[in-house]
Design a protein around this motif. Structure first.
Motif, PDB file in Angstrom:
ATOM      1  N   ALA A 155       8.512  13.360  20.703  1.00  4.11           N
ATOM      2  CA  ALA A 155       7.365  14.227  20.389  1.00  4.11           C
ATOM      3  C   ALA A 155       6.091  13.519  20.820  1.00  4.11           C
ATOM      4  N   ASP A 156       4.973  14.250  20.861  1.00  7.94           N
ATOM      5  CA  ASP A 156       3.711  13.663  21.359  1.00  7.94           C
ATOM      6  C   ASP A 156       3.053  12.688  20.380  1.00  7.94           C
ATOM      7  N   THR A 157       3.604  12.557  19.176  1.00  6.52           N
ATOM      8  CA  THR A 157       3.047  11.562  18.244  1.00  6.52           C
ATOM      9  C   THR A 157       3.876  10.279  18.266  1.00  6.52           C
ATOM     10  N   ASN A 158       4.946  10.256  19.052  1.00  8.41           N
ATOM     11  CA  ASN A 158       5.805   9.075  19.107  1.00  8.41           C
ATOM     12  C   ASN A 158       5.014   7.880  19.645  1.00  8.41           C
ATOM     13  N   ILE A 159       5.113   6.740  18.962  1.00  8.22           N
ATOM     14  CA  ILE A 159       4.278   5.591  19.349  1.00  8.22           C
ATOM     15  C   ILE A 159       4.560   5.100  20.764  1.00  8.22           C
ATOM     16  N   TYR A 160       5.804   5.234  21.231  1.00  8.40           N
ATOM     17  CA  TYR A 160       6.110   4.772  22.597  1.00  8.40           C
ATOM     18  C   TYR A 160       5.436   5.669  23.628  1.00  8.40           C
ATOM     19  N   THR A 161       5.379   6.955  23.346  1.00  4.97           N
ATOM     20  CA  THR A 161       4.677   7.884  24.245  1.00  4.97           C
ATOM     21  C   THR A 161       3.176   7.601  24.212  1.00  4.97           C
TER      22      THR A 161
ATOM     23  N   CYS B 135       0.840  -1.198   0.000  1.00  2.00           N
ATOM     24  CA  CYS B 135       0.000   0.000   0.000  1.00  2.00           C
ATOM     25  C   CYS B 135       0.877   1.252   0.000  1.00  2.00           C
ATOM     26  N   GLU B 136       0.302   2.371  -0.362  1.00  3.79           N
ATOM     27  CA  GLU B 136       1.069   3.619  -0.490  1.00  3.79           C
ATOM     28  C   GLU B 136       1.752   3.995   0.829  1.00  3.79           C
ATOM     29  N   HIS B 137       1.040   3.805   1.961  1.00  2.00           N
ATOM     30  CA  HIS B 137       1.611   4.182   3.253  1.00  2.00           C
ATOM     31  C   HIS B 137       2.845   3.352   3.595  1.00  2.00           C
ATOM     32  N   CYS B 138       2.840   2.078   3.193  1.00  2.00           N
ATOM     33  CA  CYS B 138       4.008   1.231   3.451  1.00  2.00           C
ATOM     34  C   CYS B 138       5.138   1.526   2.469  1.00  2.00           C
ATOM     35  N   GLN B 139       4.801   1.691   1.197  1.00  2.00           N
ATOM     36  CA  GLN B 139       5.827   1.945   0.180  1.00  2.00           C
ATOM     37  C   GLN B 139       6.566   3.257   0.434  1.00  2.00           C
ATOM     38  N   LYS B 140       5.817   4.279   0.829  1.00  2.00           N
ATOM     39  CA  LYS B 140       6.428   5.602   1.015  1.00  2.00           C
ATOM     40  C   LYS B 140       6.775   5.900   2.478  1.00  2.00           C
ATOM     41  N   GLY B 141       6.452   4.954   3.359  1.00  2.00           N
ATOM     42  CA  GLY B 141       6.736   5.168   4.785  1.00  2.00           C
ATOM     43  C   GLY B 141       6.020   6.402   5.329  1.00  2.00           C
ATOM     44  N   LEU B 142       4.797   6.650   4.822  1.00  5.13           N
ATOM     45  CA  LEU B 142       4.056   7.835   5.251  1.00  5.13           C
ATOM     46  C   LEU B 142       3.782   7.781   6.751  1.00  5.13           C
ATOM     47  N   LYS B 143       3.944   8.882   7.401  1.00  2.76           N
ATOM     48  CA  LYS B 143       3.711   9.070   8.845  1.00  2.76           C
ATOM     49  C   LYS B 143       4.756   8.405   9.735  1.00  2.76           C
ATOM     50  N   ASP B 144       5.731   7.683   9.140  1.00  4.71           N
ATOM     51  CA  ASP B 144       6.782   7.071   9.964  1.00  4.71           C
ATOM     52  C   ASP B 144       7.545   8.123  10.763  1.00  4.71           C
ATOM     53  N   ASP B 145       7.754   9.307  10.144  1.00  7.55           N
ATOM     54  CA  ASP B 145       8.480  10.379  10.836  1.00  7.55           C
ATOM     55  C   ASP B 145       7.721  10.824  12.100  1.00  7.55           C
ATOM     56  N   LEU B 146       6.361  10.776  12.022  1.00  6.41           N
ATOM     57  CA  LEU B 146       5.547  11.147  13.189  1.00  6.41           C
ATOM     58  C   LEU B 146       5.579  10.037  14.244  1.00  6.41           C
ATOM     59  N   PHE B 147       5.475   8.778  13.780  1.00  8.57           N
ATOM     60  CA  PHE B 147       5.502   7.644  14.710  1.00  8.57           C
ATOM     61  C   PHE B 147       6.792   7.610  15.526  1.00  8.57           C
TER      62      PHE B 147
ATOM     63  N   LEU C 241       7.191   8.265  31.100  1.00  7.91           N
ATOM     64  CA  LEU C 241       6.750   9.474  30.395  1.00  7.91           C
ATOM     65  C   LEU C 241       7.620  10.682  30.763  1.00  7.91           C
ATOM     66  N   GLN C 242       8.021  10.739  32.023  1.00 11.45           N
ATOM     67  CA  GLN C 242       8.883  11.833  32.475  1.00 11.45           C
ATOM     68  C   GLN C 242      10.237  11.783  31.773  1.00 11.45           C
ATOM     69  N   LYS C 243      10.788  10.568  31.649  1.00 14.92           N
ATOM     70  CA  LYS C 243      12.082  10.387  30.974  1.00 14.92           C
ATOM     71  C   LYS C 243      11.973  10.695  29.475  1.00 14.92           C
ATOM     72  N   GLN C 244      10.788  10.338  28.881  1.00 13.80           N
ATOM     73  CA  GLN C 244      10.589  10.567  27.439  1.00 13.80           C
ATOM     74  C   GLN C 244      10.431  12.055  27.102  1.00 13.80           C
ATOM     75  N   GLU C 245       9.920  12.806  28.076  1.00 11.70           N
ATOM     76  CA  GLU C 245       9.517  14.204  27.856  1.00 11.70           C
ATOM     77  C   GLU C 245      10.522  15.037  27.031  1.00 11.70           C
ATOM     78  N   PRO C 246      11.834  15.071  27.401  1.00 11.62           N
ATOM     79  CA  PRO C 246      12.754  15.904  26.619  1.00 11.62           C
ATOM     80  C   PRO C 246      13.190  15.280  25.286  1.00 11.62           C
ATOM     81  N   VAL C 247      12.790  14.015  25.046  1.00 10.40           N
ATOM     82  CA  VAL C 247      13.295  13.286  23.863  1.00 10.40           C
ATOM     83  C   VAL C 247      12.225  13.106  22.777  1.00 10.40           C
TER      84      VAL C 247
END
Length: 477
Positions: free
Chosen positions: A331-337, A263-275, A323-329
């Motif tokens: 973004a709020d769209t990061n999948i781990y957060t 699919c287009e999202h997988c081929q182009k890695g769409l939104k990976d930068d946000l994840f 979450l406190q440790k993640q805070e300075p590292v």
């Protein structure tokens, strides 16, 4: 639309994907493209006493079949409706002396139907069970072992007076269940309660950013349009949750469904930068990001363990620290957060720490809104939960806004007749009334709210599920 009315779709050969379905007319968001009852379906082993074996509604008091003492029903109507499918099962259970697992039971129900009606096309089906993909040739060593075990048990369970099928055919049916099983949810869509095979739905191919969604509603599935679909356009659904980087989604699809997603999202890695989003100012080094990802993965493992043991205060502590440790590292769209925000808001709501839960829930929704399709069912459910949490916390304006947003999404994904949409509509009307009162006299509103909550037990949130939310397609674990 009538069940089995398949005139809105046609089978075609999709390039690189085999068969698929395409629209024969134009559709708009929320349109039901088709509805389908299961060819065969069963309740999960763990829920056989609390879920009706006909309509899959969860009930506390169910009638039990007097013969086999296994099947449970809402009432005489459900029991009567089930008899055609339960008759053979009933005597087979009595003869076998015990109840086989859900996989064996589903395979047997499929084969009794084949025995009754033949293996050709049944009314309203575009494809026969014989022609569905089984992927048995792609099974790994572990899956092959499980298959042999299932076939052996099946042969002991299958009555000698029933039609005898070849080993190859029996294996085919188990393969079909393995890669075409669809998860059935309870009446409110919040818990997975069973698995069924829907031949027409099995023809719909996967896309990580699909144009359709599937919902189980009142004993049947509905394929619903998420937006405008043109005549001749391929219909797609997502077999897995979108919330992961393309590489991980591709691995999951290959492992569970044996295909490479193009699919287009997988081929182009769409939104990976946000994840994998990280803070901009100052930007953390790659080394720091790598360490934080590892720390987050380790914490999530600890959280899973604490959660499975019901140690909810420990879960909250682990989430807060991470979450406190993640805070300075991150973004709020990061999948781990986002994973942590989802867990901690749910658990805090259950512990009735609504004020803190509402803060995390808002952050989670902000992240989700940037990632999911605006009409995604999981997004709608997440916003609904966040809205309820904010309402409980007394944040009436935010709560009402989220409940309205969730309602708009669920009207498309679930439709107005679905029980959860009806619940949400009642909630929307209630919060609207409360909001008017709040705006007229804030002091009086809080006084009345306090009195109301003191008079009646607080609506307690359901205990956090140890299971993930029901996945669309059932995959035997």
């Amino acid at each position: 639309m009538t069940i089995g009315g398949m005139e809105n779709v046609e089978v075609f050969t999709a390039e690189g994907k085999g068969r698929g379905l395409k629209a024969t007319k134009e559709f708009c968001a929320a349109d039901i493209i088709f509805a389908e009852r299961a060819y065969s379906a069963v309740v999960f082993d763990s829920l056989v006493n609390v879920v009706c074996h006909t309509c899959f509604k969860r009930q506390e008091k169910l009638h039990r079949c007097g013969q086999c003492k296994f099947a449970h029903y809402c009432d005489r109507t459900c029991q009567k409706d089930a008899w055609l499918n339960h008759k053979n099962e009933c005597s087979a259970i009595k003869r076998y002396g015990k109840v086989p697992n859900e996989n064996i039971r589903l395979a047997a129900r499929i084969m009794w139907r084949v025995e009754r009606e033949g293996s050709g096309l049944t009314e309203g089906c575009l494809v026969s069970v014989d022609d569905l993909q089984n992927h048995v040739e792609h099974f790994g060593e572990e899956e092959q072992k499980e298959l042999r075990l299932d076939v052996d048990t099946f042969l002991q369970y299958w009555p000698p007076q029933s039609q005898q099928f070849s080993m190859q055919y029996i294996s085919h049916i188990f393969g079909v269940i393995n890669c075409n099983g669809f998860t059935l949810s309870d009446q409110r869509g919040l818990q997975a309660v069973g698995v069924g095979v829907f031949p027409n739905l099995a023809l719909v191919n996967h896309d990580c950013w699909p144009n359709c969604t599937v919902i189980f509603n009142n004993g049947k599935i509905e394929l619903r349009a998420l937006g405008k679909i043109s005549e001749g356009e391929e219909l797609t659904v997502s077999y897995i949750d979108f919330l992961n980087v393309s590489e991980e989604r591709k691995k999951q699809l290959k492992r569970q469904y044996y295909f490479d997603c193009t699919c287009e999202h997988c081929q182009k890695g769409l939104k990976d930068d946000l994840f994998l989003g990280v803070k901009d100012n100052p930007k953390p080094s790659q080394e720091v990001v790598k360490e934080m990802i590892q720390f987050s993965k380790d914490t999530l493992e600890k959280i899973d363990k604490a959660r499975s043991e019901g140690l909810y205060h420990e879960v909250v502590k682990l989430c807060r620290e991470c979450l406190q440790k993640q805070e300075p590292v991150f973004a709020d769209t990061n999948i781990y957060t986002l994973r942590l925000l989802s867990i901690v808001s749910e658990v805090l709501s259950y512990l009735q720490a609504f004020e803190e839960a509402s803060h995390y829930a808002r952050r989670m929704v902000d992240g989700y809104m940037k990632l999911y399709h605006h009409n995604n069912a999981q997004l709608g459910m997440a916003i609904m939960r966040a809205g309820l949490t904010n309402w409980h916390a007394g944040n009436i304006e935010v709560g009402h806004g989220m409940i309205c947003k969730a309602y708009a999404i669920l009207l498309v994904t679930h439709g107005p007749s679905h029980p959860i949409t009806k619940d949400l509509e009642a909630m929307r009307m209630q919060t609207e009334m409360e909001l008017r009162m709040f705006r007229q006299n804030e002091f009086m509103y809080h006084k009345m709210r306090e009195a109301a909550l003191n008079n009646q037990p607080m609506q307690v949130m359901a205990e956090p599920s140890k299971e993930p939310a029901p996945a669309l397609f059932h995959k035997k674990q």
